[in-house]
Design a protein around this motif. Structure first.
Motif, mmCIF file in Angstrom:
data_model
loop_
_atom_site.group_PDB
_atom_site.id
_atom_site.type_symbol
_atom_site.label_atom_id
_atom_site.label_comp_id
_atom_site.label_asym_id
_atom_site.label_seq_id
_atom_site.Cartn_x
_atom_site.Cartn_y
_atom_site.Cartn_z
ATOM 1 N N PHE A 173 -0.335 1.465 -12.648
ATOM 2 C CA PHE A 173 -0.472 2.072 -14.082
ATOM 3 C C PHE A 173 -1.843 2.503 -14.306
ATOM 4 C CE2 PHE A 173 -1.587 1.370 -18.560
ATOM 5 C CZ PHE A 173 -0.816 2.442 -19.194
ATOM 6 N N ASP A 174 -2.794 1.412 -13.768
ATOM 7 C CA ASP A 174 -4.190 1.563 -13.979
ATOM 8 C C ASP A 174 -4.800 2.687 -13.300
ATOM 9 O OD1 ASP A 174 -7.083 0.598 -14.624
ATOM 10 O OD2 ASP A 174 -7.081 0.607 -12.378
ATOM 11 N N ARG A 175 -4.391 2.837 -12.124
ATOM 12 C CA ARG A 175 -4.527 4.280 -11.190
ATOM 13 C C ARG A 175 -4.098 5.410 -11.664
ATOM 14 N NH1 ARG A 175 -9.516 3.064 -8.939
ATOM 15 N NH2 ARG A 175 -9.585 0.899 -8.667
ATOM 16 N N LEU A 176 -2.949 5.259 -12.102
ATOM 17 C CA LEU A 176 -2.121 6.564 -12.784
ATOM 18 C C LEU A 176 -3.132 7.061 -14.064
ATOM 19 C CD1 LEU A 176 0.527 7.941 -12.609
ATOM 20 C CD2 LEU A 176 1.373 6.647 -14.363
ATOM 21 N N VAL A 177 -3.649 6.072 -14.631
ATOM 22 C CA VAL A 177 -4.547 6.654 -15.846
ATOM 23 C C VAL A 177 -5.782 7.056 -15.266
ATOM 24 C CG1 VAL A 177 -5.506 5.690 -17.991
ATOM 25 C CG2 VAL A 177 -3.274 5.209 -17.414
ATOM 26 N N SER A 178 -6.702 6.380 -14.684
ATOM 27 C CA SER A 178 -8.036 6.205 -14.170
ATOM 28 C C SER A 178 -8.242 7.294 -12.897
ATOM 29 C CB SER A 178 -8.617 5.006 -13.989
ATOM 30 O OG SER A 178 -7.966 4.321 -13.211
ATOM 31 N N GLY A 179 -7.035 7.321 -12.053
ATOM 32 C CA GLY A 179 -7.185 8.191 -11.030
ATOM 33 C C GLY A 179 -7.475 7.363 -9.593
ATOM 34 N N GLY A 180 -7.321 7.990 -8.585
ATOM 35 C CA GLY A 180 -7.311 7.191 -7.372
ATOM 36 C C GLY A 180 -6.207 6.395 -6.881
ATOM 37 N N GLU A 181 -6.679 5.590 -5.802
ATOM 38 C CA GLU A 181 -5.452 4.883 -5.144
ATOM 39 C C GLU A 181 -5.795 3.440 -5.489
ATOM 40 O OE1 GLU A 181 -5.395 5.301 -0.849
ATOM 41 O OE2 GLU A 181 -4.325 7.474 -0.987
ATOM 42 N N VAL A 182 -4.737 2.768 -5.281
ATOM 43 C CA VAL A 182 -4.888 1.351 -5.453
ATOM 44 C C VAL A 182 -5.540 0.626 -4.432
ATOM 45 C CG1 VAL A 182 -3.525 -0.926 -5.471
ATOM 46 C CG2 VAL A 182 -2.666 1.000 -6.983
ATOM 47 N N PRO A 183 -6.850 -0.126 -4.614
ATOM 48 C CA PRO A 183 -7.600 -0.531 -3.317
ATOM 49 C C PRO A 183 -6.792 -1.623 -2.575
ATOM 50 C CG PRO A 183 -8.780 -0.821 -5.272
ATOM 51 C CD PRO A 183 -7.530 -0.305 -5.781
ATOM 52 N N ARG A 184 -6.805 -1.372 -1.250
ATOM 53 C CA ARG A 184 -6.064 -2.441 -0.487
ATOM 54 C C ARG A 184 -6.623 -3.739 -0.675
ATOM 55 N NH1 ARG A 184 -3.329 -2.171 4.283
ATOM 56 N NH2 ARG A 184 -3.414 -4.053 5.491
ATOM 57 N N GLU A 185 -7.953 -3.953 -0.726
ATOM 58 C CA GLU A 185 -8.475 -5.205 -1.142
ATOM 59 C C GLU A 185 -7.878 -5.929 -2.368
ATOM 60 O OE1 GLU A 185 -10.233 -2.529 -0.868
ATOM 61 O OE2 GLU A 185 -11.421 -2.585 1.001
ATOM 62 N N ALA A 186 -7.488 -5.201 -3.290
ATOM 63 C CA ALA A 186 -6.760 -5.529 -4.424
ATOM 64 C C ALA A 186 -5.395 -6.294 -3.957
ATOM 65 C CB ALA A 186 -6.745 -4.356 -5.634
ATOM 66 N N LEU A 187 -4.613 -5.511 -3.350
ATOM 67 C CA LEU A 187 -3.416 -6.104 -2.715
ATOM 68 C C LEU A 187 -3.566 -7.370 -1.892
ATOM 69 C CD1 LEU A 187 -1.832 -2.519 -2.056
ATOM 70 C CD2 LEU A 187 -1.449 -3.936 -4.257
ATOM 71 N N VAL A 224 0.956 -1.270 -0.159
ATOM 72 C CA VAL A 224 -0.026 0.002 0.008
ATOM 73 C C VAL A 224 0.835 1.446 0.032
ATOM 74 C CG1 VAL A 224 -1.675 1.369 1.287
ATOM 75 C CG2 VAL A 224 -1.821 -0.813 1.042
ATOM 76 N N LEU A 225 2.056 1.253 0.869
ATOM 77 C CA LEU A 225 2.872 2.462 0.986
ATOM 78 C C LEU A 225 3.552 2.570 -0.516
ATOM 79 C CD1 LEU A 225 4.106 4.679 2.326
ATOM 80 C CD2 LEU A 225 5.884 2.913 3.213
ATOM 81 N N LEU A 226 4.079 1.243 -0.928
ATOM 82 C CA LEU A 226 4.686 1.705 -2.370
ATOM 83 C C LEU A 226 3.732 2.086 -3.268
ATOM 84 C CD1 LEU A 226 7.357 0.927 -4.091
ATOM 85 C CD2 LEU A 226 6.434 -1.159 -4.436
ATOM 86 N N ALA A 227 2.624 1.758 -3.528
ATOM 87 C CA ALA A 227 1.549 2.109 -4.399
ATOM 88 C C ALA A 227 1.369 3.471 -4.227
ATOM 89 C CB ALA A 227 0.400 1.411 -4.411
ATOM 90 N N ARG A 228 1.149 4.015 -3.077
ATOM 91 C CA ARG A 228 0.949 5.394 -2.891
ATOM 92 C C ARG A 228 1.990 6.323 -3.038
ATOM 93 N NH1 ARG A 228 -0.568 5.195 2.358
ATOM 94 N NH2 ARG A 228 -2.684 4.581 1.994
#
Length: 210
Positions: free
Chosen positions: A162-176, A88-92
């Motif tokens: 990459f997906d969130r860089l394009v579409s916006g928002g954070e990577v969901p914790r549930e996905a990780l 989560v920290l890395l993605a953020r």
């Protein structure tokens, strides 16, 4: 002094690429961003290919330093929850501030590397303290094909960024959490189940039509 100037120009090139895209990356644009006299960038990077190589080399250096710092600051990973926290920290970090700018530059360079073997070799996944920490964690939890699962896990996280860089928002914790659970899943025939510390996601039963 020359190496300092090359680093300054490579950093300026990263900024140009993040702000203006691959088409905006020119020697003149880098001169302007670095506040250098016209012709300075071409004196250090004679061709556009050389400029891209210098940019990507600097990008990898910054990414490696970031991962090394994270590995040193975070405690040793013991549970799946702690691994997810680190992801989560890395993605953020990859989606905010300077990390976001490096992400924009990284993916633009990745597309260019399809046609440039030298860039591809520079961008290839490298050994670092973060990758090592994931390997050690998976091995400690009984994963047999550690190398393969480490690669898949980190590649999937990269795709989510990459997906969130394009579409916006954070990577969901549930996905990780789902990715980490999949990485820890035992192969058929292997006794026992790893203790992940993550609660399995249970989908609600489908509604019955009246």
């Amino acid at each position: 002094m020359a190496s300092d100037r090359r680093t300054l120009l490579a950093d300026a090139a990263l900024d140009v690429l993040a702000d203006e895209g691959i088409r905006g990356l020119t020697h003149r644009a880098v001169d302007r961003r670095a506040a250098m006299p016209p012709g300075t960038t071409s004196a250090y990077f004679r061709t556009r290919a050389a400029l891209l190589t210098g940019l990507v080399t600097r990008l990898v250096q910054l990414d490696q330093a970031e991962l090394q710092t994270m590995a040193e600051e975070l405690p040793p990973l013991r549970t799946a929850v702690e691994l997810v926290d680190g992801m989560v920290l890395l993605a953020r970090q990859r989606l905010t501030g300077e990390g976001r700018r490096r992400s924009l530059a990284r993916y633009a360079c990745a597309v260019e590397s399809v046609r440039d073997r030298e860039l591809r070799e520079i961008l290839v996944a490298r050994e670092n303290a973060g990758r090592d920490a994931v390997r050690v964690f998976l091995a400690a939890h009984g994963v047999t094909d550690v190398e393969n699962r480490t690669h898949i896990l980190l590649t999937c996280i990269d795709g989510l960024v990459f997906d969130r860089l394009v579409s916006g928002g954070e990577v969901p914790r549930e996905a990780l959490e789902g990715l980490v659970a999949a990485a820890l899943r035992q192969d058929p025939g292997v006794r026992g189940r790893p203790r992940t510390g993550l609660r399995p996601h249970v989908s609600p039963p489908p509604k019955r039509s009246s």
